[in-house]
Design an enzyme around this catalytic site. Structure first.
Site, PDB file in Angstrom:
ATOM      1  N   LYS A  83      -9.576   8.697 -25.194  1.00 42.06           N
ATOM      2  CA  LYS A  83      -9.552  10.160 -25.143  1.00 42.06           C
ATOM      3  C   LYS A  83      -9.910  10.597 -23.729  1.00 42.06           C
ATOM      4  O   LYS A  83     -10.959  10.211 -23.198  1.00 42.06           O
ATOM      5  CB  LYS A  83     -10.580  10.682 -26.138  1.00 42.06           C
ATOM      6  CG  LYS A  83     -10.238  12.000 -26.770  1.00 42.06           C
ATOM      7  CD  LYS A  83     -11.253  12.276 -27.876  1.00 42.06           C
ATOM      8  CE  LYS A  83     -11.074  13.621 -28.467  1.00 42.06           C
ATOM      9  NZ  LYS A  83     -12.197  13.952 -29.342  1.00 42.06           N
TER      10      LYS A  83
HETATM   11  C1  E4P Z   1     -11.563  16.828 -31.190  1.00 44.15           C
HETATM   12  O1  E4P Z   1     -11.167  15.687 -31.079  1.00 44.15           O
HETATM   13  C2  E4P Z   1     -12.951  17.255 -31.018  1.00 44.15           C
HETATM   14  O2  E4P Z   1     -13.778  16.158 -31.281  1.00 44.15           O
HETATM   15  C3  E4P Z   1     -13.385  18.323 -31.978  1.00 44.15           C
HETATM   16  O3  E4P Z   1     -12.350  18.682 -32.873  1.00 44.15           O
HETATM   17  C4  E4P Z   1     -14.113  19.465 -31.375  1.00 44.15           C
HETATM   18  O4  E4P Z   1     -14.505  20.359 -32.389  1.00 44.15           O
HETATM   19  P1  E4P Z   1     -15.575  21.524 -32.136  1.00 44.15           P
HETATM   20  O5  E4P Z   1     -14.926  22.586 -31.325  1.00 44.15           O
HETATM   21  O6  E4P Z   1     -15.909  22.002 -33.524  1.00 44.15           O
HETATM   22  O7  E4P Z   1     -16.734  20.889 -31.438  1.00 44.15           O
END
Ligand code: E4P
Length: 215
Positions: A83
């Site tokens: 990522k």
């Molecule tokens: C995506 O891969 C992120 O880990 C996640 O969806 C972020 O979510 P949040 O905005 O609720 O922290």
């Protein structure tokens, strides 16, 4: 639509796996920090537990460092997806890793043009954050429909992974729009299966069954 769980909690991931509907996992540094465990006690366990792709986030900020860190992360399992943040260095590192056959999930996407760049760089997934857009009074799901249209226009293979999902409606709309993946917190996933009429129906059937004479 594929269901990924957005979590680094091993118990929650194990439970979601046991439901037989889980296609993968996404993690991020905040989710991992919440667990209060060493990386080596979290990443390899998740990669073993789940058959599908597991996104592990790099924290480097320059392209060469991202590439090196991405390759290190791949050691946790054959199913690792690296990522990377949606920056110009992230794009350059994505291109590099993709050349080596390493899948990248470009994260923190908040505009359709960022998504177009990610696809051009060869990202396997783009993660638009719908909840965080809603938080600043933008309409997160509009971004999903724009990205799907752009990717359809040019036949990009990059999968649209709807992230920052906060409620079942986000997931429902993602499925209606034809998003490839939704990554969902465990608490939201639990709500999907629930319906008060299902509970009431079960209760009624069990009550009535008691009235049936059993030989
Ligand atoms: C995506 O891969 C992120 O880990 C996640 O969806 C972020 O979510 P949040 O905005 O609720 O922290």
């Amino acid at each position: 639509m594929k269901f990924f769980i957005d979590s680094a909690n091993i118990d929650d991931i194990r439970t979601a796996v046991s439901w037989g509907v889980l296609d993968g996992v996404t993690t991020n540094p905040s989710l991992v920090a919440k667990e209060g465990k060493k990386i080596d006690d979290v990443y390899p366990v998740i990669c073993d537990l789940v058959q599908g792709p597991v996104s592990l986030e790099a924290v480097s900020m320059t392209a060469p460092e991202m590439v090196a860190e991405g390759k290190e992360l791949c050691k946790y399992g054959d199913n690792v997806v690296v990522k990377l943040p949606m920056t110009t260095d992230g794009l350059a590192a994505t291109k590099e890793l993709a050349k080596d056959g390493i899948p990248v999930n470009m994260t923190l996407c908040f505009s359709p043009l960022q998504a177009l760049l990610a696809a051009k760089a060869g990202a396997a997934y783009i993660s638009p954050f719908v909840g965080r857009l809603d938080d600043i009074s933008a309409v997160g799901m509009e971004l999903i429909s724009q990205i799907i249209q752009i990717y359809d226009n040019y036949d990009f293979a990059t999968e649209v992974l709807v992230a920052s999902i906060r409620n079942p409606i986000h997931a429902l709309e993602a499925a209606m729009m034809g998003a490839d993946v939704a990554t969902i917190p465990f608490s939201v996933m639990q709500q999907f299966a629930k319906h008060p009429l299902t509970d009431r129906g079960i209760e009624q059937f069990l009550e009535d069954w008691k009235k049936v004479p059993h030989a």
